[in-house]
Design a protein around this motif. Structure first.
Motif, short mmCIF file in Angstrom:
data_model
loop_
_atom_site.label_atom_id
_atom_site.label_comp_id
_atom_site.label_asym_id
_atom_site.label_seq_id
_atom_site.Cartn_x
_atom_site.Cartn_y
_atom_site.Cartn_z
N MET A 111 0.82 -1.11 0.29
CA MET A 111 0.01 -0.08 0.01
C MET A 111 0.72 1.47 -0.15
SD MET A 111 -3.11 -0.73 -0.26
CE MET A 111 -2.59 -1.91 -1.43
N MET A 112 2.03 1.37 0.63
CA MET A 112 2.84 2.47 0.60
C MET A 112 3.42 2.67 -0.82
SD MET A 112 5.22 1.64 3.97
CE MET A 112 5.94 3.30 3.81
N VAL A 113 3.56 1.45 -1.57
CA VAL A 113 4.19 1.73 -2.98
C VAL A 113 3.02 2.40 -3.99
CG1 VAL A 113 4.66 0.55 -5.00
CG2 VAL A 113 5.88 -0.11 -2.89
N VAL A 114 1.86 2.20 -3.54
CA VAL A 114 0.70 2.57 -4.31
C VAL A 114 0.74 4.06 -3.96
CG1 VAL A 114 -1.86 2.52 -4.35
CG2 VAL A 114 -0.56 0.30 -4.38
N LEU A 118 1.09 7.62 -6.36
CA LEU A 118 -0.24 8.53 -6.45
C LEU A 118 0.37 9.80 -6.12
CD1 LEU A 118 -3.09 6.30 -5.51
CD2 LEU A 118 -2.77 6.99 -7.81
N THR A 119 1.38 9.98 -5.32
CA THR A 119 1.74 11.28 -4.72
C THR A 119 2.72 11.71 -5.81
OG1 THR A 119 1.66 10.37 -2.28
CG2 THR A 119 3.14 12.23 -3.13
N MET A 120 3.62 11.01 -6.47
CA MET A 120 4.31 11.73 -7.65
C MET A 120 3.74 11.98 -8.84
SD MET A 120 7.69 9.35 -7.44
CE MET A 120 7.03 7.54 -6.97
N ILE A 121 2.43 11.32 -9.12
CA ILE A 121 1.71 11.61 -10.34
C ILE A 121 0.95 13.12 -9.94
CG2 ILE A 121 -0.59 11.07 -11.37
CD1 ILE A 121 0.05 8.03 -10.78
N THR A 122 0.82 13.34 -8.65
CA THR A 122 0.11 14.66 -8.37
C THR A 122 0.86 15.84 -8.98
OG1 THR A 122 -0.62 13.78 -6.38
CG2 THR A 122 -0.84 15.99 -6.52
N ALA A 123 2.39 15.69 -9.19
CA ALA A 123 2.97 16.67 -9.71
C ALA A 123 2.77 17.13 -10.93
CB ALA A 123 4.46 16.33 -9.42
N SER A 124 1.95 16.31 -11.86
CA SER A 124 1.81 16.56 -13.17
C SER A 124 0.46 17.06 -13.49
CB SER A 124 2.00 15.02 -13.77
OG SER A 124 0.90 14.20 -13.68
N VAL A 125 -0.39 17.35 -12.57
CA VAL A 125 -1.73 17.91 -12.68
C VAL A 125 -1.92 19.24 -13.13
CG1 VAL A 125 -2.88 16.21 -10.84
CG2 VAL A 125 -2.18 18.72 -10.21
N MET A 132 -8.71 15.63 -7.50
CA MET A 132 -9.60 14.99 -6.73
C MET A 132 -9.70 13.50 -7.04
SD MET A 132 -12.87 17.73 -7.51
CE MET A 132 -12.66 19.53 -6.87
N ALA A 133 -9.49 13.18 -8.31
CA ALA A 133 -9.49 11.82 -8.61
C ALA A 133 -8.38 10.94 -8.08
CB ALA A 133 -9.43 11.60 -9.97
N ILE A 134 -7.02 11.51 -8.05
CA ILE A 134 -5.70 11.11 -7.41
C ILE A 134 -6.17 10.87 -5.99
CG2 ILE A 134 -3.42 11.28 -7.05
CD1 ILE A 134 -3.23 12.74 -9.71
N ARG A 135 -6.60 11.78 -5.26
CA ARG A 135 -6.85 11.79 -3.83
C ARG A 135 -7.59 10.78 -3.36
NH1 ARG A 135 -2.40 13.82 -1.17
NH2 ARG A 135 -3.72 14.65 0.57
N GLN A 138 -5.77 7.76 -3.20
CA GLN A 138 -4.90 7.66 -2.42
C GLN A 138 -5.52 7.78 -0.86
OE1 GLN A 138 -2.60 11.02 -3.28
NE2 GLN A 138 -0.70 10.49 -2.54
N GLY A 139 -6.58 7.90 -0.82
CA GLY A 139 -7.12 7.67 0.51
C GLY A 139 -7.42 6.03 0.83
N ILE A 140 -7.61 5.39 -0.20
CA ILE A 140 -8.09 4.03 -0.01
C ILE A 140 -6.73 3.59 0.24
CG2 ILE A 140 -8.24 1.89 -1.49
CD1 ILE A 140 -10.41 3.33 -3.06
#
Length: 507
Positions: A111-114, A118-125, A132-135, A138-140
């Motif tokens: 789950m940490m890898v997941v 997703l955190t790194m993907i946030t840099a490209s928004v 909203m979709a990423i988070r 990420q919450g799951i």
């Protein structure tokens, strides 16, 4: 010097509490504790530190240029937090049930890898809707850390050891909150515009990268639970001792063994959980208590400074000043977790302290808003109130330790579901609570939220009183059963004998 009635003095109790490796009942128990302390707490604390670093960095990025770069409007920041919360809520119970089918040593790092990805993907928004979709996802992924760790801690540690460990774990998350502001401030000043990327984008990239080595470390050393651990650093005798230390009464042990043979995914199990006082008592406790953290979890101090009616603050100040809130929370968490352990598990005292804090800090901010404090001191009063409100974080460690204590006699899967239900209920309410009472558009005063906090604090005091009565009643009932199995009545046992039973596993 011991009191005349034969009970140990406060000095003796303190020595036993802080230097207890020589007071163990099982040979080699102190060495076992040192090992599991190191490996469990390093994995869990680093994971939770990064978990909270990720959550709070969204707010840090928001006040560091992301708002303007992506064109945020209205309460879109709160809507993003709600998307995260919805995913977080949906993941609570399934993630804790998954620990009974997938080894924690595998599940937690995966789950940490997941969430790192997703955190790194946030840099490209390029739009708030992307976040909203990423988070949501990420919450799951991040829902596994908090309640899963409390389940693991309750599996390894005795009642007199649990509070401090829960406190250290919770404090690690607050450290992530506190350090996140300094990290963002440093990244903004040193990496903004580097390779064409804004500082807030670099924050998400760096945050994701540093999570990956911790995931690998967890996969290598995490010990799972006492009954299934096979880690290299524990001997066979230490593994057996780990099970023996947390063993409950023989009758309850037999009952638990029968119940564990059944799959938890059954209507019988669901009815058992939902029909228990532990479910409703502790879930509602955390629903209420979770909202007493609203001043801090919604970063109201940062939003107050960002929308200050007269003053303007630099990006560095907007990131640095709010770090005092989690710093206060760390001290408060460790203090109350240690204190309630030392007092024999009296976790309820924290409920009354938090209730008083919520009322007082709300009144201070309302007084500043309505001009009831000395002119020119309004900002100082508000900042003092938000810093004081940081002490409310103490309820995380103590209330989950309280739940673990009360359900120690229950089978593990029951305990794991109730712990997950606590966080599920709290976050389900917080998904809309933060928008209704603490929306970003309500800055700087959040008047509606101040009155909501006063009402919530009063409710917490009342609920704490009722739940403390239920837990005391259950403790008396279990004591009578245990004494009957030992062949003697509670009335026939001396007070010193009962005290010894209650403190035999002191740490």
């Amino acid at each position: 010097m011991a009191p005349s009635d034969g009970r140990p003095s406060w000095t003796t109790k303190l020595k036993q509490y802080f230097f207890s490796s020589t007071h163990r009942h099982l040979p080699g128990e102190g060495r076992l504790i040192h090992k599991i302390d190191f490996f469990i707490l390093t994995v869990c604390c680093l994971s939770y530190f990064l978990n909270y670093l990720d959550r709070t960095n969204l707010s840090n990025a928001y006040v560091s240029g992301m708002k303007e770069d992506l064109g945020f409007r209205g309460n879109q920041l709160n809507e993003i937090n709600t998307c995260f919360t919805v995913g977080y809520v949906l993941g609570q119970v399934p993630s804790n049930l998954a620990l009974h089918y997938v080894k924690p040593r595998v599940f937690f790092p995966a789950m940490m890898v997941v969430w790192a990805g997703l955190t790194m993907i946030t840099a490209s928004v390029s739009r708030p809707q992307h976040i909203m979709a990423i988070r949501f996802f990420q919450g799951i992924a991040e829902s596994t850390t908090f309640v899963g760790t409390h389940y693991i801690l309750g599996s390894w540690y005795t009642e007199r050891e649990l509070g401090k460990r829960s406190g250290i774990f919770t404090a690690s998350g607050l450290a992530g909150t506190m350090i996140g502001g300094f990290i963002q401030s440093g990244i903004y000043s040193s990496m903004d515009r580097k390779h064409g990327l804004r500082g807030w984008r670099w924050l998400f990239i760096i945050d994701g990268i540093i999570t990956l080595p911790v995931a690998a470390y967890g996969w290598l050393v995490f010990p799972d639970t006492p009954g299934e651990t096979k880690v290299w650093y524990l001997t066979q005798r230490e593994r057996e001792m780990a099970v023996e230390r947390v063993r409950i009464s023989p009758e309850k042990e037999r009952q638990k063994g029968v119940e564990e043979q059944k799959s938890p995914l059954s209507w019988v199990f669901v009815r058992k959980v939902l029909g228990s006082w532990e479910w409703w008592g502790f879930v509602m406790l955390w629903v209420i208590a979770g909202e007493t953290e609203s001043f801090s979890t919604n970063t109201l101090l940062a939003l107050f400074l960002k929308s200050h009616p007269t003053n303007e603050y630099t990006v560095q100040q907007l990131n640095d000043y709010p770090t005092g809130v989690p710093a206060v929370g760390i001290v408060s968490t460790l203090f109350f977790a240690t204190l309630t352990d030392f007092l024999g598990g009296k976790r309820w005292i924290v409920g009354y302290f938090i209730a008083a804090t919520g009322i007082c800090t709300s009144v201070m901010i309302l007084a500043a808003q309505y001009g009831l404090v000395q002119e020119g001191r309004e900002t100082a009063v508000v900042m003092a109130a938000y810093y004081w409100a940081g002490t409310v974080y103490a309820c995380q460690a103590t209330f989950f330790a309280w739940a673990n204590d009360a359900m120690r006699w229950r089978e593990p899967v029951f305990r794991s579901v109730v712990l997950a239900g606590m966080n599920l209920g709290s976050n389900a309410v917080n998904a809309w609570w933060s928008i209704v009472f603490y929306g970003a558009s309500m800055a700087p005063w959040f008047t509606r939220g101040m009155y909501a906090m006063i009402a919530t604090s009063v409710a917490l005091a009342v609920w704490t009183a009722g739940l403390s009565y239920m837990t005391r009643r259950q403790a008396r009932s279990i004591t009578r059963v245990t004494d009957a199995e030992d062949g003697k009545s509670p009335e026939g046992s001396s007070r010193s004998e009962r005290d010894e039973k209650g403190t035999g596993s002191e740490l």
